[in-house]
Enzyme design. Structure first.
Site, PDB file in Angstrom:
ATOM      1  N   SER A  81       0.797  -1.244   0.000  1.00  0.00           N
ATOM      2  CA  SER A  81       0.000   0.000   0.000  1.00  0.00           C
ATOM      3  C   SER A  81       0.820   1.280   0.000  1.00  0.00           C
ATOM      4  CB  SER A  81      -0.928   0.018   1.209  1.00  0.00           C
ATOM      5  OG  SER A  81      -2.001  -0.826   0.971  1.00  0.00           O
ATOM      6  N   LYS A  84       0.208   3.512  -2.930  1.00  0.00           N
ATOM      7  CA  LYS A  84      -1.098   4.150  -3.204  1.00  0.00           C
ATOM      8  C   LYS A  84      -1.032   5.679  -3.389  1.00  0.00           C
ATOM      9  CE  LYS A  84      -4.194   0.516  -1.503  1.00  0.00           C
ATOM     10  NZ  LYS A  84      -3.725  -0.685  -0.958  1.00  0.00           N
ATOM     11  N   TYR A 206      -3.440  -3.627 -10.264  1.00  0.00           N
ATOM     12  CA  TYR A 206      -3.424  -3.347  -8.830  1.00  0.00           C
ATOM     13  C   TYR A 206      -2.536  -4.373  -8.104  1.00  0.00           C
ATOM     14  CZ  TYR A 206      -4.875  -2.962  -3.995  1.00  0.00           C
ATOM     15  OH  TYR A 206      -4.858  -2.845  -2.627  1.00  0.00           O
ATOM     16  N   TYR A 258      -3.816   3.670   8.131  1.00  0.00           N
ATOM     17  CA  TYR A 258      -4.940   2.783   8.450  1.00  0.00           C
ATOM     18  C   TYR A 258      -5.789   3.406   9.569  1.00  0.00           C
ATOM     19  CZ  TYR A 258      -2.112  -0.539   5.740  1.00  0.00           C
ATOM     20  OH  TYR A 258      -1.375  -1.144   4.757  1.00  0.00           O
ATOM     21  N   VAL A 276       1.300  -3.248   4.431  1.00  0.00           N
ATOM     22  CA  VAL A 276       1.193  -4.539   5.097  1.00  0.00           C
ATOM     23  C   VAL A 276       2.543  -5.275   5.117  1.00  0.00           C
ATOM     24  CG1 VAL A 276       0.541  -5.884   3.053  1.00  0.00           C
ATOM     25  CG2 VAL A 276      -0.473  -6.450   5.258  1.00  0.00           C
TER      26      VAL A 276
HETATM   27  N1  GLU Z   1      -2.031  -6.236  -1.324  1.00  0.00           N
HETATM   28  C1  GLU Z   1      -2.739  -5.755  -0.194  1.00  0.00           C
HETATM   29  C2  GLU Z   1      -4.237  -5.741  -0.469  1.00  0.00           C
HETATM   30  O1  GLU Z   1      -4.635  -5.248  -1.483  1.00  0.00           O
HETATM   31  C3  GLU Z   1      -2.240  -4.405   0.186  1.00  0.00           C
HETATM   32  C4  GLU Z   1      -2.470  -4.219   1.610  1.00  0.00           C
HETATM   33  C5  GLU Z   1      -1.737  -3.090   2.274  1.00  0.00           C
HETATM   34  O2  GLU Z   1      -0.520  -2.922   2.181  1.00  0.00           O
HETATM   35  O3  GLU Z   1      -2.484  -2.354   2.931  1.00  0.00           O
HETATM   36  O4  GLU Z   1      -5.009  -6.189   0.340  1.00  0.00           O
END
Ligand code: GLU
Length: 340
Positions: A81, A84, A206, A258, A276
């Protein structure tokens, strides 16, 4: 000038010298936090589950392009993430703010990052840093074909990092075979016309995006690029139009950590994003980028040592962006037109 500002300036000066005492400061923080033993390494795919819980790297890159790193800062991991905000930036650069805002809102969700939930009145994802919003911004990656779009994505991330990047195929395949929630989110958004009818291609992009391999130093250069007005301080390449920088930084401050975003904003006060895989990147605007990598996550999904390191740095050097030290100025000076 306040004591914190003096400390910060001397920190930056010290980063410029080879026998830099900032290395001493980072080593001291690293030594004091490496014994933290709580937290759990993400285990939903084998590539993350096999990470060593003792891995712990810290890197700081200044807006002058110098990096100081300690610990496991060269250990590769999947960006997850932490990609993002940068994909949000690519969407803004490619389509402009109005169009992107019509597809993704900028509200904290108050829900888990992978919730299958959209804003009820507009059917938009809450923000670009939860999975729904990130899939929507991935849909906005330009290109005539999947190959064009993955090239555009990688070359955008490479502008921030300053080196060639690759997708880790094993992580990508695992993400794809376990990504049922993400598939459900994408189909819900397709149902509401929030993404185009090429769901499998966008999901592949993604999952590939999550599986790009980086290290802690890379993330510190990415953060430093945001700290440096959108120009990579090592290569001099502009990675994002300056008008969109505040879009990224404000969403990172509000939504980057988060369900800890509120406390993070209160205690650390830096635009940031965690992942994550155990990474945290944080931006000290105009000064430097911070990156920490350590796989064990707390109950909110943030790297235990990552949060502790950023807290220690923010407290020690007065880095909170809202910790306004009034230096005295005239109202006329304060109300000069912005540089845009
Ligand atoms: N590949 C993870 C998902 O899409 C990313 C999660 C993350 O780093 O928050 O659930």
């Amino acid at each position: 000038m306040t004591q914190e500002n003096n400390d910060l300036d001397s920190l930056l000066n010290r980063m410029r010298t080879v026998s830099s005492p900032i290395r001493g400061t980072l080593t001291e923080i690293h030594t004091s936090l490496k014994g933290m033993s709580h937290g759990r390494v993400a285990d939903y795919i084998p590539e993350l589950a096999s990470a060593d819980p003792n891995w712990f790297g810290i890197a700081i890159t200044g807006v002058d392009g110098n990096t100081v790193e300690v610990g496991d800062s060269a250990q590769p991991f999947s960006i997850q993430s932490a990609s993002k905000p940068f994909v949000y930036g690519l969407a803004l650069d490619s389509h402009g703010r109005d169009h992107v805002l019509s597809k993704v809102n900028v509200e904290p969700s108050g829900e888990a990052f992978n919730s299958i939930v959209l804003d009820q009145s507009t059917n938009r994802p809450f923000n670009p840093l939860v999975n729904s919003g990130a899939i929507a911004t991935t849909d906005l990656i330009p290109g005539a074909s999947h190959v064009d779009r993955i090239k555009n994505l990688l070359s955008k991330l490479e502008q921030y990092v300053g080196r060639t990047l690759h997708v880790d195929n094993a992580t990508f395949i695992s993400e794809r075979s376990t990504g049922h929630r993400n598939r459900a989110i994408a189909h819900l958004m397709l149902n509401f016309g929030m993404i185009e009818d090429r769901v499998e291609e966008t999901l592949e992009l993604y999952f590939q995006q999550c599986a790009v391999l980086v290290n802690c130093k890379d993330l510190s250069v990415m953060a430093a690029t945001l700290a440096n007005g959108g120009v990579n301080p090592v290569t001099g390449v502009r990675a994002i139009q300056s008008e969109y920088l505040k879009d990224l930084l404000s969403i990172m401050l509000a939504c980057g950590m988060y369900d800890y975003a509120g406390q993070w904003g209160y205690l650390v006060g830096l635009p940031a994003k965690s992942s994550v895989s155990g990474a945290v990147l944080a931006v000290v605007p105009g000064k430097f980028g911070i990156a920490v990598y350590s796989p064990p996550l707390d109950e909110r999904g943030n790297s235990v040592r990552g949060v502790a390191t950023c807290r220690a740095l923010s407290e020690r050097f007065g880095l909170h962006v809202l910790d306004a030290h009034f230096v005295g100025s005239s109202l006329d000076n304060e109300f000069r037109p912005s540089r845009g």
